[in-house]
Design a protein around this motif. Structure first.
Motif, short mmCIF file in Angstrom:
data_model
loop_
_atom_site.label_atom_id
_atom_site.label_comp_id
_atom_site.label_asym_id
_atom_site.label_seq_id
_atom_site.Cartn_x
_atom_site.Cartn_y
_atom_site.Cartn_z
N PHE A 1 27.84 34.11 25.76
CA PHE A 1 29.29 34.05 25.95
C PHE A 1 30.03 33.51 24.74
CE2 PHE A 1 27.49 33.56 30.25
CZ PHE A 1 28.12 34.61 30.89
N ARG A 2 31.25 34.00 24.56
CA ARG A 2 32.27 33.40 23.72
C ARG A 2 33.48 33.15 24.61
NH1 ARG A 2 28.42 33.10 21.23
NH2 ARG A 2 27.93 33.73 19.08
N GLY A 3 34.47 32.38 24.11
CA GLY A 3 35.60 32.02 24.95
C GLY A 3 36.93 32.10 24.23
N VAL A 4 37.98 32.29 25.04
CA VAL A 4 39.36 32.25 24.56
C VAL A 4 40.09 31.22 25.40
CG1 VAL A 4 41.49 33.56 24.23
CG2 VAL A 4 39.27 34.68 23.87
N ALA A 5 40.61 30.19 24.76
CA ALA A 5 41.19 29.04 25.45
C ALA A 5 42.70 29.12 25.49
CB ALA A 5 40.75 27.75 24.77
N VAL A 6 43.29 28.40 26.43
CA VAL A 6 44.74 28.16 26.46
C VAL A 6 44.95 26.74 25.96
CG1 VAL A 6 46.77 27.92 27.92
CG2 VAL A 6 45.16 29.79 28.33
N ILE A 7 45.77 26.60 24.93
CA ILE A 7 45.97 25.29 24.32
C ILE A 7 47.45 25.04 24.11
CG2 ILE A 7 43.72 25.28 23.17
CD1 ILE A 7 45.12 26.13 20.59
N ASP A 8 47.79 23.79 23.92
CA ASP A 8 49.15 23.36 23.62
C ASP A 8 49.29 23.19 22.10
OD1 ASP A 8 51.23 20.91 23.25
OD2 ASP A 8 51.68 22.04 25.08
N GLY B 1 32.03 27.32 21.35
CA GLY B 1 31.97 28.77 21.44
C GLY B 1 33.31 29.44 21.64
N VAL B 2 34.40 28.68 21.53
CA VAL B 2 35.73 29.26 21.62
C VAL B 2 36.06 29.93 20.29
CG1 VAL B 2 38.21 28.76 21.86
CG2 VAL B 2 36.54 27.65 23.37
N VAL B 3 36.60 31.15 20.36
CA VAL B 3 36.90 31.92 19.15
C VAL B 3 38.35 32.38 19.09
CG1 VAL B 3 34.53 32.71 18.81
CG2 VAL B 3 36.08 34.04 20.26
N GLY B 4 39.17 31.96 20.06
CA GLY B 4 40.56 32.37 20.05
C GLY B 4 41.39 31.56 21.02
N MET B 5 42.71 31.67 20.89
CA MET B 5 43.66 31.04 21.80
C MET B 5 44.48 32.13 22.47
SD MET B 5 46.81 29.62 19.46
CE MET B 5 47.96 29.83 20.83
N ARG C 1 54.00 27.30 13.68
CA ARG C 1 53.47 27.60 12.35
C ARG C 1 52.32 26.66 12.00
NH1 ARG C 1 56.66 31.10 9.44
NH2 ARG C 1 55.60 30.47 7.54
N ASP C 2 52.47 25.39 12.35
CA ASP C 2 51.40 24.43 12.10
C ASP C 2 50.15 24.78 12.91
OD1 ASP C 2 50.36 21.66 11.23
OD2 ASP C 2 50.28 21.53 13.43
N LEU C 3 50.35 25.13 14.18
CA LEU C 3 49.20 25.49 15.01
C LEU C 3 48.50 26.73 14.47
CD1 LEU C 3 47.46 25.17 17.55
CD2 LEU C 3 49.14 26.58 18.77
N PHE C 4 49.25 27.76 14.10
CA PHE C 4 48.62 28.99 13.64
C PHE C 4 47.89 28.78 12.31
CE2 PHE C 4 52.23 31.12 16.12
CZ PHE C 4 51.47 31.12 17.28
N ALA C 5 48.38 27.89 11.48
CA ALA C 5 47.65 27.58 10.24
C ALA C 5 46.29 26.98 10.57
CB ALA C 5 48.46 26.62 9.37
N ARG C 6 46.26 26.12 11.59
CA ARG C 6 44.99 25.52 11.99
C ARG C 6 44.08 26.54 12.67
NH1 ARG C 6 45.88 20.55 15.48
NH2 ARG C 6 47.82 21.52 16.20
N ILE C 7 44.68 27.44 13.45
CA ILE C 7 43.91 28.50 14.11
C ILE C 7 43.29 29.42 13.06
CG2 ILE C 7 44.15 30.58 15.53
CD1 ILE C 7 44.14 27.91 17.09
N ASN C 8 44.07 29.78 12.06
CA ASN C 8 43.57 30.65 11.00
C ASN C 8 42.41 29.99 10.25
OD1 ASN C 8 45.53 32.49 11.66
ND2 ASN C 8 46.86 32.02 9.93
N ALA C 9 42.52 28.69 10.03
CA ALA C 9 41.46 27.97 9.31
C ALA C 9 40.14 28.00 10.07
CB ALA C 9 41.90 26.53 9.06
N LEU C 10 40.21 28.08 11.40
CA LEU C 10 39.01 28.16 12.23
C LEU C 10 38.46 29.58 12.32
CD1 LEU C 10 40.08 25.89 15.25
CD2 LEU C 10 38.32 25.35 13.54
N GLY C 11 39.25 30.56 11.87
CA GLY C 11 38.84 31.95 12.02
C GLY C 11 39.07 32.50 13.41
N TRP C 12 39.94 31.85 14.19
CA TRP C 12 40.25 32.30 15.55
C TRP C 12 41.28 33.42 15.52
CZ3 TRP C 12 41.16 27.65 19.38
CH2 TRP C 12 39.98 26.88 19.47
N HIS C 13 41.40 34.09 16.64
CA HIS C 13 42.49 35.04 16.84
C HIS C 13 43.50 34.47 17.83
CE1 HIS C 13 39.74 36.09 20.23
NE2 HIS C 13 40.89 36.26 20.88
#
Length: 298
Positions: A102-109, A124-128, A146-158
């Protein structure tokens, strides 16, 4: 914030039939096919304060594993359902127990800490997911996003978007501007009256040239009240293949088909893909190669 499971709810993850437990724990010989969109939950989990509904039944890991085994699917992506909000504990427990499957897509604030993001990624989360059905549209160019997406991009998430097609330009454009990888849920949810001619869906097709947008062939029935949506899905898939090619399309069952169980089941959802993509070689790309790349399966 992700909480620990209550003891009684942890038992729901442990309650597996011997055959399913053996299958889940076995090292997959290879990636055969991936279900890119499904949910697991049980009654008694903490519910989000703002929700459209709350199922009165369980969608257990054991039941889901039975479907995967029966239909020849070796791996899956679990997506946090909207009614559980940002408490991702239940599906995270599955990811941690069966990391090969499994991989996962989380809901985050947006206020989530870096340490919590790192913990989710290690689990194992790979996206929000931004499930925006029934909600006011956020300004995704605002500083907190914008701050959140910069951090998401750094993780390689979608960033996964669930919204009716009419609003996709206001969501996808700022995400692409910020170099996000974007995944669109459920065909982009065009108005069935217009189908592939829905202006929002036509916009979605133009985003293919960015190279940053992927689309899930899933839950066409969410666009057509009281119907399975298979015919609509066939029309939409033809246009999506023309614009995106198979390499940026993935298939998802959307199990357990919340609010639509009267018109669809797992077998029908899986079998619909053969109607949508008659070419077996293209189906293999959508079922295996494309999601393997997008979701980071080894």
């Amino acid at each position: 914030m992700t909480q620990s499971l209550q003891p009684g709810l942890a038992d729901a993850v442990d309650s597996l039939s011997p055959a399913n437990e053996q299958w889940l724990e076995a090292t997959p010989a290879s990636i055969e096919a991936i279900d890119s969109h499904a949910h697991v939950f049980v009654r008694g989990l903490p519910l989000a304060s703002h929700r459209r509904h709350a199922p009165d039944y369980d969608a257990t890991l054991d039941a889901y594993a039975s479907h995967l085994r029966a239909k020849g699917l070796s791996h899956a992506v679990l997506v946090q359902p909207s009614f559980l909000g940002t408490d991702n504990a239940f599906f995270l427990d599955v990811l941690l127990r069966y990391p090969r499957r499994f991989r996962g897509v989380a809901v985050i604030d947006p206020s989530i800490s870096d340490s919590e993001l790192q913990r989710l990624a290690a689990s194992g989360v790979v996206g929000m997911r931004l499930n925006l059905i029934g909600l006011a549209l956020p300004d995704l160019r605002a500083a907190q996003w914008r701050d959140l997406f910069a951090r998401i991009n750094a993780l390689g998430w979608h960033v996964e978007i669930h919204r009716d097609a009419v609003d996709l330009p206001m969501l996808v454009t700022p995400l692409v501007e910020q170099d996000c990888t974007v995944v669109i849920d459920h065909f982009g949810r065009p108005d069935p009256e217009f189908g592939a001619n829905d202006p929002g869906f036509r916009y979605l097709l133009t985003t293919a040239k960015s190279g940053r947008v992927w689309v899930k062939l899933s839950a066409a029935y969410r666009c057509v009240i009281g119907e399975s949506g298979v015919s609509l899905g066939t029309t939409l898939t033809e246009s999506l293949l023309d614009s995106f090619g198979a390499a940026r399309l993935v298939w998802g069952s959307d199990w357990p088909h919340t609010q639509h169980r009267s018109v669809i089941d797992y077998d029908a959802s899986r079998d619909a893909l053969a109607r949508w993509i008659p070419d077996a070689s293209l189906r293999t790309i959508v079922l295996r190669d494309s999601p393997r790349a997008l979701f980071g399966f080894a």
